[in-house]
Design an enzyme around this catalytic site. Sequence first.
Site, short mmCIF file in Angstrom:
data_model
loop_
_atom_site.label_atom_id
_atom_site.label_comp_id
_atom_site.label_asym_id
_atom_site.label_seq_id
_atom_site.Cartn_x
_atom_site.Cartn_y
_atom_site.Cartn_z
N ARG A 112 -5.48 72.77 15.87
CA ARG A 112 -4.49 73.51 15.08
C ARG A 112 -4.75 75.00 15.22
O ARG A 112 -5.87 75.44 15.46
CB ARG A 112 -4.51 73.09 13.61
CG ARG A 112 -5.78 73.43 12.83
CD ARG A 112 -5.84 74.82 12.30
NE ARG A 112 -6.97 74.96 11.37
CZ ARG A 112 -7.59 76.11 11.09
NH1 ARG A 112 -7.25 77.22 11.72
NH2 ARG A 112 -8.56 76.15 10.20
N GLU A 211 -2.17 77.30 3.58
CA GLU A 211 -3.04 78.48 3.49
C GLU A 211 -2.48 79.63 4.33
O GLU A 211 -2.61 80.80 3.99
CB GLU A 211 -4.44 78.12 3.96
CG GLU A 211 -5.41 79.27 3.86
CD GLU A 211 -6.82 78.87 4.24
OE1 GLU A 211 -7.21 77.72 4.03
OE2 GLU A 211 -7.54 79.74 4.77
N ARG A 215 0.77 76.25 10.02
CA ARG A 215 -0.34 75.57 10.67
C ARG A 215 0.31 74.68 11.72
O ARG A 215 0.99 73.72 11.35
CB ARG A 215 -1.18 74.77 9.69
CG ARG A 215 -2.09 75.63 8.78
CD ARG A 215 -3.18 76.30 9.57
NE ARG A 215 -3.95 77.27 8.83
CZ ARG A 215 -5.09 77.00 8.18
NH1 ARG A 215 -5.53 75.76 8.13
NH2 ARG A 215 -5.75 77.97 7.55
N CYS A 257 -7.33 84.06 5.35
CA CYS A 257 -8.80 84.00 5.21
C CYS A 257 -9.43 84.63 6.45
O CYS A 257 -9.04 84.30 7.58
CB CYS A 257 -9.26 82.56 5.08
SG CYS A 257 -11.06 82.41 4.99
N THR A 259 -12.02 83.96 7.97
CA THR A 259 -12.69 83.01 8.89
C THR A 259 -11.74 82.54 9.99
O THR A 259 -12.20 82.06 11.01
CB THR A 259 -13.17 81.76 8.13
OG1 THR A 259 -12.04 81.11 7.53
CG2 THR A 259 -14.19 82.11 7.08
N ARG A 266 -8.74 75.72 15.12
CA ARG A 266 -9.80 74.75 14.90
C ARG A 266 -9.47 73.53 15.75
O ARG A 266 -8.44 72.88 15.53
CB ARG A 266 -9.91 74.36 13.42
CG ARG A 266 -11.19 73.60 13.13
CD ARG A 266 -11.43 73.48 11.63
NE ARG A 266 -10.76 72.32 11.08
CZ ARG A 266 -11.28 71.09 11.10
NH1 ARG A 266 -12.45 70.86 11.67
NH2 ARG A 266 -10.62 70.06 10.56
N ARG A 295 -17.91 68.58 9.69
CA ARG A 295 -17.21 68.39 8.42
C ARG A 295 -17.06 66.89 8.15
O ARG A 295 -17.20 66.06 9.06
CB ARG A 295 -15.78 68.98 8.47
CG ARG A 295 -15.71 70.48 8.50
CD ARG A 295 -14.26 70.99 8.34
NE ARG A 295 -14.19 72.46 8.48
CZ ARG A 295 -13.09 73.17 8.26
NH1 ARG A 295 -11.96 72.58 7.91
NH2 ARG A 295 -13.10 74.48 8.40
N GLU A 300 -11.82 69.86 4.75
CA GLU A 300 -12.90 70.77 4.42
C GLU A 300 -13.55 70.36 3.10
O GLU A 300 -12.89 69.91 2.19
CB GLU A 300 -12.30 72.16 4.26
CG GLU A 300 -13.32 73.26 4.15
CD GLU A 300 -12.65 74.63 4.15
OE1 GLU A 300 -11.44 74.72 3.90
OE2 GLU A 300 -13.33 75.60 4.42
P1 ADP Z 1 -7.83 72.63 8.74
O1 ADP Z 1 -6.49 72.26 8.20
O2 ADP Z 1 -8.26 73.99 8.40
O3 ADP Z 1 -7.98 72.32 10.18
P2 ADP Z 1 -9.14 70.52 7.17
O4 ADP Z 1 -10.57 70.20 7.45
O5 ADP Z 1 -8.68 70.79 5.80
O6 ADP Z 1 -8.87 71.72 8.07
O7 ADP Z 1 -8.26 69.30 7.78
C1 ADP Z 1 -6.92 69.15 7.40
C2 ADP Z 1 -6.51 67.69 7.54
O8 ADP Z 1 -6.58 67.30 8.93
C3 ADP Z 1 -7.44 66.73 6.80
O9 ADP Z 1 -6.61 65.71 6.20
C4 ADP Z 1 -8.28 66.09 7.88
O10 ADP Z 1 -8.65 64.75 7.54
C5 ADP Z 1 -7.34 66.10 9.06
N1 ADP Z 1 -8.05 66.18 10.35
C6 ADP Z 1 -8.82 67.21 10.80
N2 ADP Z 1 -9.31 66.92 12.03
C7 ADP Z 1 -8.82 65.69 12.38
C8 ADP Z 1 -8.94 64.84 13.53
N3 ADP Z 1 -9.67 65.20 14.60
N4 ADP Z 1 -8.29 63.65 13.51
C9 ADP Z 1 -7.53 63.28 12.45
N5 ADP Z 1 -7.36 64.03 11.33
C10 ADP Z 1 -8.00 65.22 11.29
N1 DAR Z 2 -13.60 78.27 0.45
C1 DAR Z 2 -13.42 79.63 0.89
C2 DAR Z 2 -12.80 79.69 2.32
C3 DAR Z 2 -13.74 79.37 3.43
C4 DAR Z 2 -13.06 79.09 4.76
N2 DAR Z 2 -12.11 77.95 4.66
C5 DAR Z 2 -10.80 78.16 4.67
N3 DAR Z 2 -10.27 79.30 4.90
N4 DAR Z 2 -10.00 77.11 4.46
C6 DAR Z 2 -14.79 80.33 0.85
O1 DAR Z 2 -14.82 81.55 0.72
O2 DAR Z 2 -15.76 79.61 0.95
#
Ligand code: ADP
Ligand code: DAR
Length: 344
Positions: A112, A211, A215, A257, A259, A266, A295, A300
Amino acid sequence: MTYPTFTKEHKSLMAKYLTKDIFDQLKDKKTQNGFTIEDVINSGVKNPDSGIGAYAGDSESYKTFALLFDPIIEEYHHFAQDDTHQSDLNPDHLNAPTSDDLDKYIVSTRIRVGRNLADFPLGPAISDEQRDAVEKIVSNALNSLDGDLSGTYYPIDGMSKKDSEQLIEDHFLFKAGDRFLETAGLNRNWPMGRGIYHNKDKTFLVWINEEDQLRIISMQKGGNIKEVFTRLTTAISKLEEKMEFSFNKHLGYITSCPTNLGTAMRASVHIKVPNLSKNMEIFKRITDKHHLQIRGIDGEHSQSKGGIYDISNKRRLGVSEVQCVQDMYDGVVELIKAEKELSI
Ligand code: ADP
Ligand code: DAR
């Protein structure tokens, strides 16, 4: 505006770098959207367990409050104030051949990026009317996609119970943000202006106004990492024909954010490594070597289940998108090799 009371529980980079002197230099400043230093740090003050503790309300925040954001960005990304970010979204530059082992050990692959529209504030400072306008611009662009990217947009407001349950079951539906996002102002007027788009095969999704304002997600079962990356880069280039994303040559793609700055990418796999999970020293040595983050599998701050972990690139800024995916691919290949050796 008074200097916040930090306790010994406040461990974030914001608490580390926001000295009284820096606060006094910033406390009378505000961006064109009225964002203040109090708005920037509210999440980290209210949540002492934050890692970063600061959010930007608009692209301008990174300049107006640079005295705080620059040291945070430098420590988290190892990226200096005069460094420039280089983007590379060409999948031909990725060295990621498929293999039986990748499909055997990888449950699913998801890559993503976060994006925000150049002509709007970021989520923490956006008005309700502006957020609704972003939803309209982005959903109209998505509804014009054709081929295997064509699909349906589901506004969260008014979503049927059936659609909601199906999207939750598919791990597609995002809920109102956690306490960190809540105190950053990202849940205001929830669920208005939020929604999810996905194609027929559910391999291409876009979250609107989570966020970040977009995305853009490519995901599928198994370990064909290059195919997931190629679909994502195709989608990004099609969307860039229809809207301008907030970007600058120093910080790359601008996100709420710090990060996520730079690539805002990611690249993750859910990988089955039950033997490695009993040898975390080996596990962490490999993930550290390849700049990877471990993770849990429900997002997260979640836990792993059944020896399945979410493994993804940690670096986002000062490296290209191809390098982010290469970090993940190379690390996963080494993790699988170690898992096989431990299973003998
Ligand atoms: P971000 O949206 O910042 O990438 P999150 O860790 O919050 O991070 O993940 C968002 C959603 O995507 C969560 O429901 C997670 O279970 C799902 N997810 C993340 N990576 C994978 C993956 N490789 N396969 C399936 N689902 C995933
Ligand atoms: N929980 C916030 C954000 C950390 C990075 N994760 C994001 N952006 N989803 C912190 O300051 O720890």
